[in-house]
Design a protein around this motif. Structure first.
Motif, short mmCIF file in Angstrom:
data_model
loop_
_atom_site.label_atom_id
_atom_site.label_comp_id
_atom_site.label_asym_id
_atom_site.label_seq_id
_atom_site.Cartn_x
_atom_site.Cartn_y
_atom_site.Cartn_z
N TYR A 37 2.51 3.26 -8.42
CA TYR A 37 3.27 3.32 -7.15
C TYR A 37 4.60 3.69 -7.29
O TYR A 37 5.47 3.66 -8.37
CB TYR A 37 3.43 1.94 -6.40
CG TYR A 37 3.97 2.10 -4.99
CD1 TYR A 37 3.17 2.13 -3.86
CD2 TYR A 37 5.34 2.07 -4.75
CE1 TYR A 37 3.66 2.23 -2.60
CE2 TYR A 37 5.75 1.98 -3.40
CZ TYR A 37 5.05 2.08 -2.43
OH TYR A 37 5.65 2.03 -1.14
N GLN A 59 0.78 -1.19 0.20
CA GLN A 59 -0.03 -0.05 0.01
C GLN A 59 1.05 1.57 -0.06
O GLN A 59 2.10 1.34 0.26
CB GLN A 59 -0.95 0.00 1.26
CG GLN A 59 -2.44 -0.02 0.82
CD GLN A 59 -2.64 1.40 0.20
OE1 GLN A 59 -2.07 2.43 0.28
NE2 GLN A 59 -3.82 1.25 -0.81
N HIS A 60 0.34 2.40 -0.49
CA HIS A 60 1.03 3.60 -0.67
C HIS A 60 1.11 4.31 0.86
O HIS A 60 1.88 5.00 1.08
CB HIS A 60 0.14 4.55 -1.46
CG HIS A 60 0.27 4.11 -2.93
ND1 HIS A 60 -0.88 3.06 -3.25
CD2 HIS A 60 0.72 4.32 -3.99
CE1 HIS A 60 -0.59 2.96 -4.50
NE2 HIS A 60 0.41 3.83 -5.03
N GLY A 120 -0.74 6.54 -5.61
CA GLY A 120 -2.15 6.38 -5.10
C GLY A 120 -3.40 7.40 -5.43
O GLY A 120 -4.36 7.13 -5.21
#
Length: 772
Positions: free
Chosen positions: A360, A191-192, A250
């Protein structure tokens, strides 16, 4: 140079540290409504029926929508995404309905009252499995979607893009090789984790004019996507991005904007706000795509790589409207910063029933370099040479050729390797802090190009005020990287006025000029060029007027410290403030009027590669090369890795602001450490994310930041502003492979999957001991 190359303080610094800068969720508009969403508990299921009656009857509810309210598909590169599910859901957490109500509490209560009947369907969670002929189809209608012609979806499969690169004669290369080595690697989804969660407000006035406030990196790209989705002309749609608290890709495309808008269209002019919780950010914004990488390498005894056959399989998740371009970028960069004559590369973007993959930081380069750089270390060991030596032998140099067969006329890669080798003192061992701890050092290289269409544009406007100050207008978004400051410095350099006299305004599609997107490490290069051209436009106007005012040929005039000055007689000058509105002539007439400069820029001579081979002489605007070295300490009792020291060197063309660029690289290193040691989106066999919060998903803290020694080379980029090229993403690329290299140096164990968790390290130590 007076301002470019100096550490001008951040123009947004005071606002950020005092908290006076307003982000979207800080905004409270009159009569605002609040939205909540109903999400799917299934990773793959038909929607049989949605009953919204009870929610609509709840007091305080003003609007309820489902996917059939606006069923149009959107996507920057591949139009495969709807903002709400229509006939079926394809990942756990996908939105099936939404509510706007007087309060957040009422909206959440209404969502609970929405009843949805599902029919579960077979689930596919692994990209390799998803490529099989009998795999459940995530998008059975893929062949009916629209896509850009540079991408190659395969209808009636789960492959949303297949990028091919064919260079030289792969079989001949292998036949001439003395050693052939094969390796496989895996990088998971992560995840960012931006500090600011995604948030949006939408409001439609009685005349059908829609305003959207969004925490987004790319207001113009978002405006275009929303225009297509909701059938609105661009002059009736305004996107404002007041501030962005981190993005890393993101917030590059559309996420929750398409949920708030159809609600706002039903609320008689009342604005609707939707802000994601942290758990929703983890699941319902872009995640970094997972990667399976397989590399077969042929090399001679001298260490020269003769052939590489590569397969990249990208886990694109449920929608790959943005992710298809990552597969393309990985394909044309498939062998990394190395000169390989014979290449056969296939890069696939694949649908799965997992959260949506997207851009990303690094745009695929960090993932593929984890494989490329480790593979190179394996080869070096097999040949009995050092990792530095094999990189020097194969590394790209001036006159060398990239995977696409582009010949390089500027390249500082080998010099970066040499600088890092010197600074990390690769062959000197430091004493560990305890008997059960071991130290190791490693090195890795990397490169990155801006991954963007060839014709993407940037523009800038600058207005000179009556007192000699200026307003700079651009839609490049400062998402923490410092672009507001850098662009202000470029303007100040051309106009020769103090940066404090320039106020920059960004992120409002009604009032700031076009910018494609704030992605791809392209803003200093693209927007910087546009700003430079806009200021040169003003400079020309000022010199024309000063020539009249002073009676001196413009070739003998220059801008200096807020004046137009004679080069020969410095006491003869006129202030910019006197020229800002034009000239008043002796007879009372006026000349010219207010001074406004405009600049537009498209990277020159960037051309499409061949569709069949992927080869091309100029497929990207530029390459940023660099290297990093690390020193780690490993606890053999717990398996914990501590990164102690990192050295870094990148060729950036020109350092515009030393402190900002150092901070950029520091952030990239820390983010790279996180992806190497801790970060992984854990998804169970049903497709559910199990660690969707900071309680369970770990990122580096202040205690994990190592000592950092950061240096830069400045080999100018001919087409860049003052020679500059971007580095924001490239600086993260070598970090993880350098850490894995150091782990091997410390313990002789090679882990080919990220992250390098304590459990994996201990298992590898035990396996090594068993095989002694």
């Amino acid at each position: 140079m007076k301002y470019v190359g100096t550490s001008v303080k951040r123009v947004d610094g005071i606002k950020k540290v005092t908290g006076s800068l307003k982000y979207v969720d800080d905004l409270n508009l009159p009569r605002m409504l609040y939205a909540a969403v109903k999400r799917s508990p299934y990773a793959h299921a038909k929607i049989i029926e949605i009953d919204t009656g009870k929610a609509e009857a709840l007091k305080g509810v003003k609007a309820v929508i489902t996917g059939k309210t606006f069923p149009k598909r959107v996507g920057l590169y591949l139009e495969d995404k709807t903002f709400l599910a229509i006939d079926k859901v394809i990942f756990i957490g996908e939105v099936v309905a939404a509510v706007a109500a007087e309060t957040e509490e009422i909206a959440k209560e209404a969502v609970k009252l929405i009843e949805v009947e599902y029919e579960p369907l077979p689930v596919v969670l692994n990209a390799k499995e998803s490529m099989k002929e009998d795999a459940p189809l995530v998008h059975p209608n893929l062949g009916d979607y629209k896509w850009e012609p540079i991408f190659f979806p395969k209808p009636r499969t789960n492959i949303s893009n297949h990028y091919k690169l064919r260079k030289g004669d792969i079989e001949k290369g292998f036949s001439e090789s003395d050693i052939i080595i094969e390796n496989e690697f895996y990088v998971p989804q992560i995840q960012h984790t931006p500090i600011e969660p995604h948030s949006t407000i939408a409001q439609m006035d009685p005349e059908g004019y829609l305003t959207v406030w969004a925490s987004c990196q790319s207001p113009y790209a978002v405006r275009k996507a929303l225009s297509v989705a909701f059938g609105l002309p661009l002059n009736k749609l305004r996107v404002i991005s007041p501030a962005v608290g981190g993005g890393f890709g993101g917030k590059a495309g559309t996420t929750l904007e398409g949920i708030a808008i159809p609600l706002a269209m039903q609320t008689n002019g009342r604005p609707v706000k939707l802000t994601y919780s942290r758990e929703e950010v983890f699941i319902n914004s872009f995640v970094r795509q997972g990667l399976f990488a397989k590399i077969k390498t042929g090399v001679n005894r001298e260490g020269k790589i003769l052939a590489e056959k590569i397969e990249f399989i990208w886990d694109g998740g449920a929608y790959t409207e943005y992710g298809v371009n990552i597969a393309k970028s990985a394909g044309y960069a498939s062998v990394g910063p190395y000169d390989v004559p014979n290449i056969w590369a296939d890069s696939y973007c694949v649908y799965t029933n997992t959260p949506v993959g997207g851009p990303y930081r690094g745009f695929g380069m960090s993932e593929i370099h984890f494989a490329i750089e480790q593979n190179l270390d394996v080869i070096a060991e097999k040949l009995g040479m050092s990792g530095v030596e094999i990189r020097k032998i194969n590394g790209l140099k001036i006159g060398g050729h990239t995977a696409t067969d582009e010949e390089l006329d500027v390249c500082g890669f080998i010099d970066c390797i040499k600088q890092v080798e010197e600074d990390i003192k690769l062959h000197e061992k430091n004493r560990p802090s305890a008997p059960h701890k071991v130290r190791g050092k490693g090195i890795a290289g990397g490169f990155k190009a801006p991954s963007m269409p060839n014709n993407v544009a940037s523009s800038a406007i600058i207005k000179l005020n009556e007192d000699g100050t200026a307003h700079l207008l651009t839609s490049a978004q400062d998402i923490g990287q410092g672009s507001d400051t850098t662009l202000t410095q470029i303007a100040a350099e051309i106009l020769s006025i103090n940066p404090e006299k320039i106020t920059i305004k960004t992120g409002d599609t009604d009032h700031t000029p076009y910018e494609w997107q704030t992605v791809a490490s392209r803003i200093t290069y693209c927007a910087g060029n546009a700003v430079k051209l806009a200021c040169e436009d003003i400079k020309t106007q000022l010199l024309d007027l000063a020539q009249i005012k002073l009676g001196i040929f413009k070739r003998d005039l220059e801008l200096k410290d807020g004046y137009v000055v004679s080069k020969i007689y410095p006491d003869k000058k006129v202030s910019l403030s006197e020229l800002a509105l034009g000239l008043t002539m002796p007879d009372g007439s006026g000349v010219h009027g207010p001074i406004i400069g405009r600049g537009s820029f498209i990277p020159p001579n960037v051309r499409n590669a061949d569709k069949n081979t992927g080869l091309g002489d100029k497929p990207v605007a530029f390459w940023t090369f660099g290297a990093q070295g690390v020193e780690i300490e490993v606890d053999t009792e717990t398996g914990h890795i501590e990164v102690l020291n990192v050295v870094s060197c990148f060729d950036v063309g020109k350092v515009v602001n030393p402190k900002l660029i150092e901070a950029q690289v520091e952030g990239a290193i820390v983010q790279g450490i996180g992806s190497a040691i801790w970060e992984e989106l854990i998804i169970n066999g049903e497709g559910k994310v199990l660690n969707s919060s900071f309680s369970d998903y770990k990122i580096p803290t202040a205690d994990d930041i190592p000592n950092m020694n950061i240096k830069f080379l400045e080999y100018p980029e001919e087409t860049g502003p003052f020679g500059a090229r971007g580095v924001a993403e490239a600086a993260m690329v070598p970090t993880a492979p350098a850490i894995t290299s150091a782990l091997y140096d410390a313990l002789g164990i090679r882990i080919k999957t990220l992250p390098l968790t304590p459990e994996k390290v201990l298992m590898a130590i035990k396996e090594k001991n068993r095989n002694k």
